[in-house]
Design a protein around this motif. Sequence first.
Motif, short mmCIF file in Angstrom:
data_model
loop_
_atom_site.label_atom_id
_atom_site.label_comp_id
_atom_site.label_asym_id
_atom_site.label_seq_id
_atom_site.Cartn_x
_atom_site.Cartn_y
_atom_site.Cartn_z
N LEU A 36 -6.78 3.53 8.54
CA LEU A 36 -7.89 3.15 7.67
C LEU A 36 -8.35 1.72 7.97
CD1 LEU A 36 -9.79 3.61 5.29
CD2 LEU A 36 -7.91 3.07 3.74
N SER A 37 -7.41 0.82 8.16
CA SER A 37 -7.74 -0.59 8.36
C SER A 37 -8.43 -0.85 9.69
CB SER A 37 -6.47 -1.44 8.26
OG SER A 37 -5.87 -1.32 6.99
N LEU A 38 -8.03 -0.13 10.73
CA LEU A 38 -8.62 -0.37 12.05
C LEU A 38 -9.94 0.37 12.25
CD1 LEU A 38 -5.53 -0.30 14.47
CD2 LEU A 38 -6.70 -2.27 13.47
N LEU A 39 -10.04 1.58 11.69
CA LEU A 39 -11.23 2.39 11.93
C LEU A 39 -12.31 2.21 10.87
CD1 LEU A 39 -9.62 5.72 13.20
CD2 LEU A 39 -10.36 3.74 14.50
N ALA A 40 -11.99 1.53 9.80
CA ALA A 40 -12.98 1.26 8.74
C ALA A 40 -12.66 -0.10 8.12
CB ALA A 40 -12.97 2.37 7.70
N ARG A 41 -12.71 -1.14 8.93
CA ARG A 41 -12.27 -2.48 8.50
C ARG A 41 -12.96 -2.98 7.22
NH1 ARG A 41 -8.71 -5.64 10.96
NH2 ARG A 41 -8.08 -5.15 13.09
N PRO A 42 -14.27 -2.79 7.07
CA PRO A 42 -14.92 -3.32 5.86
C PRO A 42 -14.39 -2.73 4.56
CG PRO A 42 -16.55 -2.90 7.56
CD PRO A 42 -15.27 -2.28 8.04
N VAL A 43 -13.76 -1.56 4.63
CA VAL A 43 -13.21 -0.96 3.41
C VAL A 43 -11.69 -0.85 3.51
CG1 VAL A 43 -15.31 0.31 2.84
CG2 VAL A 43 -13.61 1.38 4.33
N ALA A 44 -11.07 -1.72 4.32
CA ALA A 44 -9.63 -1.66 4.53
C ALA A 44 -8.85 -1.84 3.23
CB ALA A 44 -9.21 -2.71 5.55
N ALA A 45 -9.42 -2.56 2.28
CA ALA A 45 -8.73 -2.78 1.00
C ALA A 45 -8.49 -1.46 0.26
CB ALA A 45 -9.52 -3.73 0.12
N PHE A 46 -9.18 -0.41 0.67
CA PHE A 46 -8.99 0.89 0.02
C PHE A 46 -7.63 1.51 0.35
CE2 PHE A 46 -13.73 2.19 -0.61
CZ PHE A 46 -13.84 1.19 -1.57
N VAL A 47 -6.80 0.83 1.14
CA VAL A 47 -5.46 1.36 1.39
C VAL A 47 -4.69 1.53 0.08
CG1 VAL A 47 -5.29 0.43 3.73
CG2 VAL A 47 -4.49 -0.95 1.79
N ILE A 48 -5.08 0.78 -0.95
CA ILE A 48 -4.43 0.92 -2.25
C ILE A 48 -4.61 2.32 -2.81
CG2 ILE A 48 -6.44 0.16 -3.56
CD1 ILE A 48 -2.74 -0.62 -4.32
N LEU A 49 -5.65 3.03 -2.32
CA LEU A 49 -5.91 4.39 -2.79
C LEU A 49 -4.90 5.40 -2.23
CD1 LEU A 49 -9.81 4.67 -2.51
CD2 LEU A 49 -8.44 4.38 -4.58
N LEU A 50 -4.26 5.09 -1.12
CA LEU A 50 -3.38 6.06 -0.48
C LEU A 50 -2.26 6.53 -1.41
CD1 LEU A 50 -3.17 4.49 3.10
CD2 LEU A 50 -4.52 6.48 2.37
N PRO A 51 -1.45 5.63 -1.99
CA PRO A 51 -0.43 6.14 -2.91
C PRO A 51 -1.01 6.70 -4.20
CG PRO A 51 -0.47 3.73 -2.92
CD PRO A 51 -1.35 4.18 -1.79
N MET A 52 -2.17 6.20 -4.62
CA MET A 52 -2.77 6.68 -5.86
C MET A 52 -3.24 8.12 -5.73
SD MET A 52 -4.90 3.23 -6.89
CE MET A 52 -5.67 3.99 -8.32
N VAL A 53 -3.97 8.43 -4.64
CA VAL A 53 -4.48 9.79 -4.49
C VAL A 53 -3.34 10.75 -4.16
CG1 VAL A 53 -6.81 9.06 -3.86
CG2 VAL A 53 -5.11 9.43 -2.06
#
Length: 307
Positions: free
Chosen positions: A41-58
């Motif tokens: 997520l961080s490398l292929l969509a850097r501008p929305v990398a902060a959305f990694v927080i969604l991974l454990p949530m979803v």
Amino acid sequence: MTIRLLGLVLLLLAPAAGVLLAGHPEPARYLALGAVLALQLSLLARPVAAFVILLPMVYAAAAITAHATEGVIALIIAVAAAVGAGSSLGYQRGLLAVLAAVLIGASEAAVPSDVLQRAAALLAGSTYGFLLASTVLRDVRVEARAVHPQTALSYAVLLAVLVTAAWLIARYSGLVHAWWLPLAVAAVGEPAVGKSPRRSILRMLGALAGTVLLVIFVDTVDLPLLHAALVVVLALAIPAGARRWPWLPSVLLTPLLILLACREAGHAWIGDGRVTLLLASAIAFSLAALGQWVLWVLRSDSGHVPV
């Protein structure tokens, strides 16, 4: 370059390896899974990398609602549509990580206490992957080509339908670890057409067939050292081969996640019901080919935003 990539892969997997050697296999599994998904997520969509927080949530939301079919279907549809809509900015490949977390969670129903423990390990891994992308890999830029908003909207609807259909086919046909089939369908999809729709569809079907063969193969590997070696090889092959063969990451992503996510105690083999697996795959892939053909034929241009 290969030595540097190998070092990065080992650095990515080092925390999970340490936890595994300490005798905690399940947290290690989710730690590695979170790190890999967060890095994607961080490398292929850097501008929305902060959305990694969604991974454990979803993941947690899907696992807790897995027994409520309507609820988990709604979650899958929403995330798949968001991934498709992300193609208007060229972020769809990175956002596949969020879809993967949802699909894996939907196949791992458990009591809330177990889900929270897994989500905590996933959060730790996601944070590590994000920090790695923000520091060691901060200068890495992966080219992403956006599509027209109208094309992205059509692709979002198509992806939501295809992923949901593949998930239902996998679930009701009794496939083991049913999440891999809809993920494979999503991974090889493409919102923008090439020179020939026919050629693009054949390439997509070839990629799906290759994914199935690799999934069956990696799932049969039971020796721990060979299993670990395959994780490193696939994680290394994705960035190493992407420039020369752009389709390679879409084929290798699902087998890599199989290696990371499907080694719990009492592991069930994906290939045990091989006839059912091949039949379910054939139906899902036929629907994917039909959907892509409709998307491409009804569009008069390639869908790419002019650069």
